[in-house]
Design an enzyme around this catalytic site. Sequence first.
Site, mmCIF file in Angstrom:
data_model
loop_
_atom_site.group_PDB
_atom_site.id
_atom_site.type_symbol
_atom_site.label_atom_id
_atom_site.label_comp_id
_atom_site.label_asym_id
_atom_site.label_seq_id
_atom_site.Cartn_x
_atom_site.Cartn_y
_atom_site.Cartn_z
ATOM 1 N N GLY A 1 0.784 -1.233 0.000
ATOM 2 C CA GLY A 1 0.000 0.000 0.000
ATOM 3 C C GLY A 1 0.812 1.277 0.000
ATOM 4 C CD GLU B 1 1.185 -9.359 1.214
ATOM 5 O OE1 GLU B 1 1.051 -10.583 1.216
ATOM 6 O OE2 GLU B 1 0.240 -8.571 1.374
ATOM 7 C CB CYS C 1 -17.978 3.158 -28.000
ATOM 8 S SG CYS C 1 -17.443 3.169 -29.703
HETATM 9 C C1 LIG Z 1 -2.983 -5.207 -3.601
HETATM 10 C C2 LIG Z 1 -2.343 -5.866 -2.459
HETATM 11 C C3 LIG Z 1 -1.030 -5.547 -2.134
HETATM 12 C C4 LIG Z 1 -0.221 -4.499 -2.848
HETATM 13 O O1 LIG Z 1 -0.748 -3.233 -2.714
HETATM 14 P P1 LIG Z 1 0.041 -1.977 -3.361
HETATM 15 O O2 LIG Z 1 -0.841 -0.831 -3.054
HETATM 16 O O3 LIG Z 1 0.109 -2.259 -4.825
HETATM 17 O O4 LIG Z 1 1.360 -1.918 -2.722
HETATM 18 C C5 LIG Z 1 -0.444 -6.241 -1.087
HETATM 19 N N1 LIG Z 1 -1.122 -7.188 -0.400
HETATM 20 C C6 LIG Z 1 -2.397 -7.511 -0.703
HETATM 21 C C7 LIG Z 1 -3.065 -8.558 0.062
HETATM 22 C C8 LIG Z 1 -3.052 -6.855 -1.736
HETATM 23 O O5 LIG Z 1 -4.309 -7.187 -2.009
#
Ligand SMILES: *Cc1c(COP(=O)(O)O)cnc(C)c1O
Length: 434
Positions: free
Chosen positions: A250, A292, A363
Amino acid sequence: MDFVMKCLSVNQKGNLSIGGCDLTDIAAEYGTPSYIMDEDEIRKNCRVYTNAMNEYYDGKGIVLYASKALSCKYIYRIMKEEGMGVDVVSGGELYTAIKAGFPAERIYFHGNNKTDDEIKMALEYGVGRIVADNVFELESINKIAGKMGKTADIMFRIKPGIDAHTHSFVQTGQIDSKFGVALETGEAEEFAVKADSMPNINVVGVHCHIGSQIFELAPFELAAEKMMNFIADMKDRHGIEIDELNLGGGYGIKYTESDTPIDYDKYICAVSKVVRGISESRGVKLPFIVMEPGRSIVAEAGLTVYKVGAVKEIPNIRTYISVDGGMGDNPRYILYQSEYEAARVCDPLAEKTMIATIAGKCCESGDILVENARLPEVKAGDLIAVLATGAYNYSMASNYNRIPRPPIVMVSGGKARLAVKRESYDDLIANDLI
Ligand SMILES: *Cc1c(COP(=O)(O)O)cnc(C)c1O
């Protein structure tokens, strides 16, 4: 800085260049529209995270690339070489990773509704962790693992009651989310106890993901605090040892000049203090940390180059620049009214005399790429680049209006090569049987 992407420059010919490659040359060779990604920039972003993991957790953790941001075989190869793990959220992403030779034990399988086939596939490949979302899924995993004579190493997803986006976050105790089990209501605790009693389940860790495109440290610190306290509570109340803490992704990126991202290693530093503090104060061992990032690995490493067609001036209202792509290759405006910046490829730093809306060729009136873009004068035949499209563009692309998906061109050290080829009209009808 001249551009929102750090890997851009203007070369001696006065053209926009990425990774040492002139965009006019790339467009001439590979056509338009095309996604162009700077491989060196992607690798650099990976290293910011992996270095910070070493520095702040003594290497006792793993950085997963959230591959829904951009999934194709080559990106998994890069991640393998960079020592990253990956997270996948579907059988298709898992299949792509495996076919790219990505080691299964470094794959984490997410998603709020994995099918039995996907669970079986994950166990057959031997993914590192399945991240269970709910009790129904937990029971399916236990049953399928049992039939296969395996024990599934799982994490489970918790909603920690923090909802963060961009410049605001709320501590909601929010339970209205399709993802995960709630902390406040005791649902997460029940889940842990139940999972711990199942014969074919090994509860390794807990996971949370509080939002996306976040520019603040505080929501991550708060999430880490709640998750660490949960880990300590499970130990104290039930003797359940949870070894891994997955804090999701995130981290915000710079789409426009008004975005103010924090250096990614600062998140890791701030959160590690919270994790270490609670580990000491509550007497639980330091968990293995999982992060992540998705968007922040690839977004600013990529752009999309288009050719301009009609330029339509509606006096006193607006000027539309129509390009040869649109919502099919970048649906983020039509989905979320996302903002982007654009640049003219030739002499991009010339005076910006034009305010125009860049529209696609589909469109739909909402098929817009950039609203009110400030650009030097643009006319039919010019090339323009929409910047920071490396994440959630190709991966969200569609064939709406039966427009073939663009290729992905990877550039590195002045050399370009095709990672994904352009779809052909025959690709579009390949599954049409009668
Ligand atoms: C989408 C997602 C991420 C990555 O989020 P980013 O905003 O792209 O860094 C990480 N973990 C989970 C579980 C997600 O669904």
